[in-house]
Design a protein around this motif. Structure first.
Motif, PDB file in Angstrom:
ATOM      1  N   GLY A 219       0.547  10.756 -11.093  1.00 33.41           N
ATOM      2  CA  GLY A 219       0.348   9.466 -10.442  1.00 33.41           C
ATOM      3  C   GLY A 219       0.872   8.266 -11.196  1.00 33.41           C
TER       4      GLY A 219
ATOM      5  N   CYS B 181       2.662  13.692  -6.127  1.00 33.32           N
ATOM      6  CA  CYS B 181       2.618  12.616  -7.128  1.00 33.32           C
ATOM      7  C   CYS B 181       2.462  13.081  -8.563  1.00 33.32           C
ATOM      8  CB  CYS B 181       1.480  11.671  -6.792  1.00 33.32           C
ATOM      9  SG  CYS B 181      -0.160  12.443  -6.925  1.00 33.32           S
TER      10      CYS B 181
ATOM     11  N   SER C  44       1.122   4.605  -9.775  1.00 33.25           N
ATOM     12  CA  SER C  44      -0.071   3.763  -9.626  1.00 33.25           C
ATOM     13  C   SER C  44      -0.060   2.598 -10.609  1.00 33.25           C
ATOM     14  CB  SER C  44      -1.335   4.598  -9.818  1.00 33.25           C
ATOM     15  OG  SER C  44      -1.434   5.063 -11.158  1.00 33.25           O
ATOM     16  N   GLU C  45       0.720   2.689 -11.675  1.00 33.31           N
ATOM     17  CA  GLU C  45       0.801   1.605 -12.648  1.00 33.31           C
ATOM     18  C   GLU C  45       1.419   0.343 -12.031  1.00 33.31           C
ATOM     19  OE1 GLU C  45       2.578   2.881 -16.369  1.00 33.31           O
ATOM     20  OE2 GLU C  45       1.843   4.924 -16.015  1.00 33.31           O
TER      21      GLU C  45
ATOM     22  N   TYR D 142      -2.763   2.160  -4.138  1.00 35.15           N
ATOM     23  CA  TYR D 142      -2.015   3.412  -4.324  1.00 35.15           C
ATOM     24  C   TYR D 142      -2.881   4.608  -3.933  1.00 35.15           C
ATOM     25  CZ  TYR D 142       0.119   7.291  -6.932  1.00 35.15           C
ATOM     26  OH  TYR D 142       0.688   8.499  -7.297  1.00 35.15           O
TER      27      TYR D 142
ATOM     28  N   VAL E  97      -7.194   7.066 -11.199  1.00 38.34           N
ATOM     29  CA  VAL E  97      -6.160   6.929 -10.173  1.00 38.34           C
ATOM     30  C   VAL E  97      -6.600   7.678  -8.913  1.00 38.34           C
ATOM     31  CG1 VAL E  97      -3.730   7.334  -9.616  1.00 38.34           C
ATOM     32  CG2 VAL E  97      -4.391   6.746 -11.958  1.00 38.34           C
ATOM     33  N   ASP E  98      -6.366   7.079  -7.750  1.00 39.95           N
ATOM     34  CA  ASP E  98      -6.734   7.696  -6.469  1.00 39.95           C
ATOM     35  C   ASP E  98      -5.699   8.752  -6.095  1.00 39.95           C
ATOM     36  OD1 ASP E  98      -7.590   8.417  -3.954  1.00 39.95           O
ATOM     37  OD2 ASP E  98      -7.401   6.408  -3.079  1.00 39.95           O
ATOM     38  N   VAL E  99      -5.888   9.950  -6.630  1.00 40.46           N
ATOM     39  CA  VAL E  99      -5.031  11.094  -6.324  1.00 40.46           C
ATOM     40  C   VAL E  99      -5.907  12.165  -5.691  1.00 40.46           C
ATOM     41  CG1 VAL E  99      -3.588  12.925  -7.288  1.00 40.46           C
ATOM     42  CG2 VAL E  99      -3.324  10.584  -8.099  1.00 40.46           C
TER      43      VAL E  99
ATOM     44  N   ARG F 220       0.882  -1.168   0.000  1.00 37.07           N
ATOM     45  CA  ARG F 220       0.000   0.000   0.000  1.00 37.07           C
ATOM     46  C   ARG F 220       0.917   1.215   0.000  1.00 37.07           C
ATOM     47  NH1 ARG F 220      -4.796   2.236   0.476  1.00 37.07           N
ATOM     48  NH2 ARG F 220      -5.248   3.823   2.057  1.00 37.07           N
TER      49      ARG F 220
ATOM     50  N   ASP G 280       2.130   8.283  -2.418  1.00 35.12           N
ATOM     51  CA  ASP G 280       3.003   9.048  -3.304  1.00 35.12           C
ATOM     52  C   ASP G 280       2.720  10.527  -3.056  1.00 35.12           C
ATOM     53  OD1 ASP G 280       4.615   9.909  -5.378  1.00 35.12           O
ATOM     54  OD2 ASP G 280       3.416   8.979  -6.966  1.00 35.12           O
TER      55      ASP G 280
ATOM     56  N   GLY H 219      -2.225   8.909  -4.082  1.00 34.89           N
ATOM     57  CA  GLY H 219      -1.348  10.028  -4.405  1.00 34.89           C
ATOM     58  C   GLY H 219      -1.891  11.313  -3.819  1.00 34.89           C
TER      59      GLY H 219
ATOM     60  N   PRO I 196      -1.400  -1.364  -7.139  1.00 32.52           N
ATOM     61  CA  PRO I 196      -2.859  -1.221  -7.138  1.00 32.52           C
ATOM     62  C   PRO I 196      -3.389  -0.548  -5.875  1.00 32.52           C
ATOM     63  CG  PRO I 196      -2.211  -3.441  -7.793  1.00 32.52           C
ATOM     64  CD  PRO I 196      -0.967  -2.751  -7.321  1.00 32.52           C
TER      65      PRO I 196
END
Length: 198
Positions: free
Chosen positions: A34, A31, A37-38, A43, A61-63, A25, A28, A45, A41
């Motif tokens: 982000g 970030c 995140s690649e 992740y 992406v969870d930023v 987990r 970032d 940011g 999973p």
């Protein structure tokens, strides 16, 4: 998006991701779009630039938008790893984000940070507030409770990311790592540090 447009996944991405287990987990901080995140999973940011956050979210992406000069809006001991890539040099209070990284890491968790070395080239970027040395990078993490695993240099000479991407390892070629020890070579200082288990 400006500054963040050229912060896509670099050819040397394994120089960062190799420090963390694939299922980690990961947080970032700073970030950009982000790209980490690649590889992770689980992740999260954080960035302070709305356009970068919007671009990452548009890709699923969870930023999250956050003021990196304030306490991070995250629970204690929630992450296996923290990445502070090219962020400490931009902050008025880098010690604050180092302390927050310690807080959000689980015991035994790792932090990877890199920032420009104290050379003249670092000041050509007007968003930089301070340069770093291996000594200053080591001290800021040790002073905030981390066990320092390693401190070294990484090449950021123009073209490094492109050249690194040509090789299967997706890391900077060893010759570039050696050249970073020459005076005047364009480089970052990087550190790997651990939150102690006890």
């Amino acid at each position: 998006m400006g500054y963040h447009e050229w912060h896509a996944r670099p050819g040397y991405y394994r120089d960062v991701v190799r420090h963390f287990e694939p299922g980690s987990r990961l947080l970032d901080v700073g970030c950009g779009t982000g790209w980490l995140s690649e590889d992770f999973p689980a992740y999260v940011g954080l960035d302070h630039v709305p356009a970068a956050v919007d671009a990452a979210r548009a890709r699923g992406v969870d930023v999250r938008l956050a003021d990196l000069e304030q306490p991070l809006p995250l629970p204690d001991e929630d992450f296996d790893g923290v990445v502070l890539k090219d962020v400490l040099e931009h902050l008025l209070d880098p010690a604050g984000v180092v302390a927050e990284s310690f807080r959000v890491l689980r015991p035994g968790g790792l932090v990877f940070a890199s920032s420009p070395d104290a050379q003249r080239w670092a000041w050509h970027d007007y968003t930089h507030r301070r340069p770093w040395t291996r000594t200053s990078m080591r001290r800021i993490f040790a002073d905030h409770g981390f066990e320092v695993v390693r401190v070294s240099y990484e090449s950021v000479a123009p073209g490094t990311g492109i050249v690194s991407g040509w090789f299967p390892r997706k890391r900077r070629p060893r010759v570039l790592a050696l050249l970073t020890w020459l005076p005047g070579w364009r480089r970052n200082v990087w550190i790997l540090a651990r939150r102690p288990l006890a």
